[in-house]
Every structure is written in structure tokens, then in C-alpha cells.
Scaffold this active site. Structure first.
Site, PDB file in Angstrom:
ATOM      1  CB  CYS A 297      -0.846  -0.072   1.263  1.00 39.42           C
ATOM      2  SG  CYS A 297      -1.579   1.462   1.706  1.00 39.42           S
TER       3      CYS A 297
ATOM      4  CB  THR B 271      -2.869   4.900   1.361  1.00 40.66           C
ATOM      5  OG1 THR B 271      -3.570   4.097   0.415  1.00 40.66           O
ATOM      6  CG2 THR B 271      -3.811   5.961   1.888  1.00 40.66           C
TER       7      THR B 271
HETATM    8  P1  5GP Z   1      -0.830  -6.829   4.060  1.00 44.20           P
HETATM    9  O1  5GP Z   1      -1.290  -8.040   4.814  1.00 44.20           O
HETATM   10  O2  5GP Z   1      -0.283  -7.169   2.722  1.00 44.20           O
HETATM   11  O3  5GP Z   1       0.098  -5.966   4.859  1.00 44.20           O
HETATM   12  O4  5GP Z   1      -2.117  -5.917   3.833  1.00 44.20           O
HETATM   13  C1  5GP Z   1      -3.243  -6.391   3.141  1.00 44.20           C
HETATM   14  C2  5GP Z   1      -4.275  -5.293   3.053  1.00 44.20           C
HETATM   15  O5  5GP Z   1      -3.763  -4.159   2.354  1.00 44.20           O
HETATM   16  C3  5GP Z   1      -5.497  -5.670   2.253  1.00 44.20           C
HETATM   17  O6  5GP Z   1      -6.370  -6.526   2.947  1.00 44.20           O
HETATM   18  C4  5GP Z   1      -6.094  -4.308   1.918  1.00 44.20           C
HETATM   19  O7  5GP Z   1      -6.866  -3.794   2.977  1.00 44.20           O
HETATM   20  C5  5GP Z   1      -4.860  -3.438   1.767  1.00 44.20           C
HETATM   21  N1  5GP Z   1      -4.541  -3.194   0.353  1.00 44.20           N
HETATM   22  C6  5GP Z   1      -4.472  -4.084  -0.661  1.00 44.20           C
HETATM   23  N2  5GP Z   1      -4.109  -3.503  -1.820  1.00 44.20           N
HETATM   24  C7  5GP Z   1      -3.951  -2.203  -1.540  1.00 44.20           C
HETATM   25  C8  5GP Z   1      -3.600  -1.053  -2.334  1.00 44.20           C
HETATM   26  O8  5GP Z   1      -3.295  -1.128  -3.533  1.00 44.20           O
HETATM   27  N3  5GP Z   1      -3.583   0.141  -1.689  1.00 44.20           N
HETATM   28  C9  5GP Z   1      -3.897   0.260  -0.370  1.00 44.20           C
HETATM   29  N4  5GP Z   1      -3.902   1.469   0.175  1.00 44.20           N
HETATM   30  N5  5GP Z   1      -4.196  -0.805   0.418  1.00 44.20           N
HETATM   31  C10 5GP Z   1      -4.234  -2.009  -0.166  1.00 44.20           C
END
Ligand code: 5GP
Length: 371
Positions: A192, A194
Site C-alpha cells: 500500500c 496510501t
Molecule cells: P498486508 O497483509 O499485505 O500488509 O495488507 C493487506 C491489506 O492491504 C489488504 O487486505 C487491503 O486492505 C490493503 N490493500 C491491498 N491492496 C492495496 C492497495 O493497492 N492500496 C492500499 N492502500 N491498500 C491495499
């Protein structure tokens, strides 16, 4: 403008203090949880959830049918990717399989088209569908709460998961609008961007503590979504009050995600796509592509490119190929069981009550395992 002065924490800012415990072995730790849901108004027998409350995220390479079946067999949960066609979803949810009913959520956005697709799947003969995950990047819009209300009124017999938010008042608003489970996390995800792109976010451990407190006060539940990089982070999320933890990156790179396995060759810190001209290749490693669902790669795949008024809020990376998910799950659950023995919690349910966090001062930064 205002500044909040009290410190907000991420998983890496704390550790769990070990305590005297009567537990003899990790084997004695019970990771299963039982929940019933606040706003679900279906049959009494259907309201019950029992499982190990870890979820695969609705991301490409993670929230696939194959992952859902593999995880459900182990008692874990999956939110399917939104991009499956209605026909495929109807076929999946028509199979008379209690695992699919109890451990898999249909994921959706909030457009009229999304609603129509959901209706078509839900009403198809033979479909048994209990969980729907309404997932938007920013759960703070009025339109989002209005959609949750509309969905609750139209479908009383489903468990609604809604997100993402990071603060108590919005958790309450979503639960009062009809959500059973609120998904918490803005910006912590492994792919992400953001926080870089917008400057918006909230440290994840504090978000989980705040939202869990609000949700539990109303009889709702929360999912800690994003930011876990190792089993200890899941333990911290549960200890902070999360009812479920959702994973993207930690579940990426497995056979069940369906991505293409890519080989890279390494020599003295250099990396190459082929061995051409490299007689002395030192090491060969396998990877799988993984990307955020708001990344350019995802927009390209699902919408034919980024709309001109949007920018990408996700990255594209290669994660190590890790084979079957079952081995990763064993490692993950072993870690959480061990946390429970250190903290003196015989059941995962009690971990939060048994936990004292200590702030580490300097940040504790685990290195993501590459095997
Ligand atoms: P991870 O377990 O990889 O740290 O986080 C997974 C979460 O990241 C997902 O369930 C979703 O809420 C968030 N996420 C997935 N793709 C994106 C993206 O392209 N941008 C953002 N801001 N959040 C994402």
C-alpha cells in the site's frame, strides 16, 4: 488544524510482556473462536461462527477459490477477490460444502453494478452464501454507510463485513448501519502506498485498540487488516483486541494463489532474469508477482488502466515463492500458540485480557522471512 499529542503505535513499537503461566505446552492452546453476530437476522443455527479467526485478503494471488478451500480445511477464512464472474461464484457457492458456507466471504464494492452482481449470485438457485465483505479503500464516506444500511435492509440473513476505517466513531457508525464486522486499517498494507501518496493513515496497533473497544461496546466485531509481517504481529493484533486478522502479503507467493512462478538469478549482489552470459550463477531463487489492489498493475488488469483523475495507491513487488499454504499456516499458528503460552492464555480468546504491551522505545523491526 489540530494535533493529537498522545502517541499512537504500530506493531513494531511494542512487545508482549512474558508472564508466569500454568500452561504446560503449546498443544494446550485453543486457537478456535466462537462468535455470533450482532446484526445478522437469519436462522438461529446459522448465526454462529467457529474457526481460527485468520483471513486471507480479497487480493489477487491471495483471495482465490483454491486458497479458500485450502484454508477452510484448516479452519481459516477467505475473502474472495471481487473480480470473479457471477457464474463462477454461483458454481462455487452452490457446492454443498459447509466449509465454504462458514469460512468464505463474497467481496464487493458499492456501485450499482456491484449490487446487481451480488443479487444475481445470492438469488441463484442452490447458492448458500453467508458472508459478504463490502470493501472500499475509504470507509468514511456517507455513501458507504448508506450502502451498508441498504444492504442490511435488503439482506437480513447475511453477515456483513464492512471497511476500511481506523477510528472508533466510524466503527460505531458502520455497526449501527448494519455491519457485523468492521475491517480496520488505512495505510498499513505491505503493498500500500496510501500514506506516501496522501499523507493519510493511522498507526495500526492503536487503530485496532480503538476500533475494538468501540465495536465490542456495541456487540460488534473487528478485523485487523494489513501490516502483519510475521506471526508475532498477528499475536499483537489479537492481543490488542482484534477478533480476526486479515493477511495479504503473508499469504502471497503460495501455490493456491495461482500466480506465475518467476525465476531470478543472483551473483555477487546482482540480479538477472536469465543466465545468459552468466556462467558463474551463484544462486537461483523463485518469486511470484504480488500487487496492491489500487496499484497500476491491478487497475490495468481489472479496469484497462488507471482513470485520469486517480493515482495509484499500491505497489507491485516480487515475493518469494513459498509452495503450499499449509506449511506457512503451521508456522503461523505455532507462533501464535507460543505467544499464548508466554502470556499465560490457554485460549486465543483470553490473549487480549492476559496481555501487557511494553513500548520498545527503539523500534522492533522484524526481518520478513524469505523462505
Ligand atoms: P498486508 O497483509 O499485505 O500488509 O495488507 C493487506 C491489506 O492491504 C489488504 O487486505 C487491503 O486492505 C490493503 N490493500 C491491498 N491492496 C492495496 C492497495 O493497492 N492500496 C492500499 N492502500 N491498500 C491495499
Amino acid at each position: 488544524m489540530r494535533i493529537e499529542d498522545d502517541s499512537k503505535l504500530d506493531y513494531k513499537d511494542v512487545l508482549i510482556r512474558p508472564k508466569r503461566s500454568t500452561l504446560g505446552s503449546r498443544k494446550e492452546v485453543d486457537l478456535f473462536r466462537d462468535f455470533s453476530f450482532r446484526n445478522y437476522q437469519g436462522e438461529e443455527s446459522g448465526s454462529h461462527y467457529r474457526g481460527i479467526p485468520i483471513m486471507a485478503s480479497n487480493m489477487d494471488g491471495v483471495g482465490t477459490f483454491e486458497m479458500a478451500d485450502a484454508l477452510a480445511q484448516l479452519g481459516l477464512f477467505t475473502s474472495l477477490v471481487k473480480s470473479y464472474e457471477a457464474e463462477a461464484l454461483i458454481e462455487f457457492f452452490s457446492k454443498d460444502d459447509p466449509n465454504r458456507l462458514q469460512n468464505v466471504a463474497y467481496s464487493t464494492g458499492i456501485t450499482q453494478q456491484d449490487l446487481e452482481k451480488f443479487k444475481a449470485v445470492y438469488q441463484a438457485p442452490g447458492v448458500r452464501l453467508k458472508y459478504v465483505c463490502v470493501d472500499v479503500a475509504n470507509g468514511y464516506s456517507e455513501r458507504f454507510s448508506a450502502f451498508i444500511k441498504q444492504l442490511r435492509d435488503a439482506y437480513p440473513a447475511i453477515v456483513i463485513i464492512a471497511g476500511n476505517v481506523v477510528t472508533g466513531e466510524m466503527t460505531e457508525e458502520l455497526i449501527l448501519s448494519g455491519a457485523d464486522i468492521v475491517k480496520v486499517g488505512i495505510g498499513p498494507g505491505s503493498v500500500c502506498t496510501t500514506r506516501m501518496q496522501t499523507g493519510v493513515g493511522f498507526p495500526q496497533l492503536s487503530a485496532v485498540i480503538e476500533c475494538a473497544d468501540s465495536a465490542h461496546g456495541l456487540g460488534g466485531h473487528i478485523i485487523a487488516d494489513g501490516g502483519c509481517t510475521c506471526p508475532g504481529d498477528l499475536s499483537k493484533a489479537f492481543a490488542a483486541g482484534a477478533d480476526f486478522v486479515m493477511l495479504g502479503g503473508m499469504f502471497a507467493g503460495h501455490d493456491e494463489g495461482g500466480g506465475e512462478v518467476i525465476t531470478r538469478y543472483f551473483r555477487n549482489g546482482e540480479v538477472n532474469r536469465t543466465t545468459n552470459g552468466w556462467e558463474d550463477v551463484v544462486e537461483e531463487r523463485k518469486f511470484v508477482q504480488f500487487y496492491g489492489m489500487s496499484s497500476e498493475a491491478a487497475n490495468e488488469k481489472h479496469f484497462g488502466g488507471l482513470k485520469e483523475y486517480r493515482s495509484s495507491e499500491g505497489r507491485e513487488i516480487l515475493v518469494p515463492y513459498r509452495g503450499e499454504i499449509a506449511k506457512t499456516i503451521q508456522d503461523l499458528l505455532g507462533g501464535i500458540r507460543s505467544t499464548c503460552t508466554y502470556a499465560g492464555a490457554k485460549k486465543l480468546k483470553w490473549l487480549s485480557k492476559c496481555t501487557t504491551f511494553v513500548k520498545t522505545g527503539e523500534q522492533f523491526n522484524p526481518i520478513f522471512s524469505e523462505n
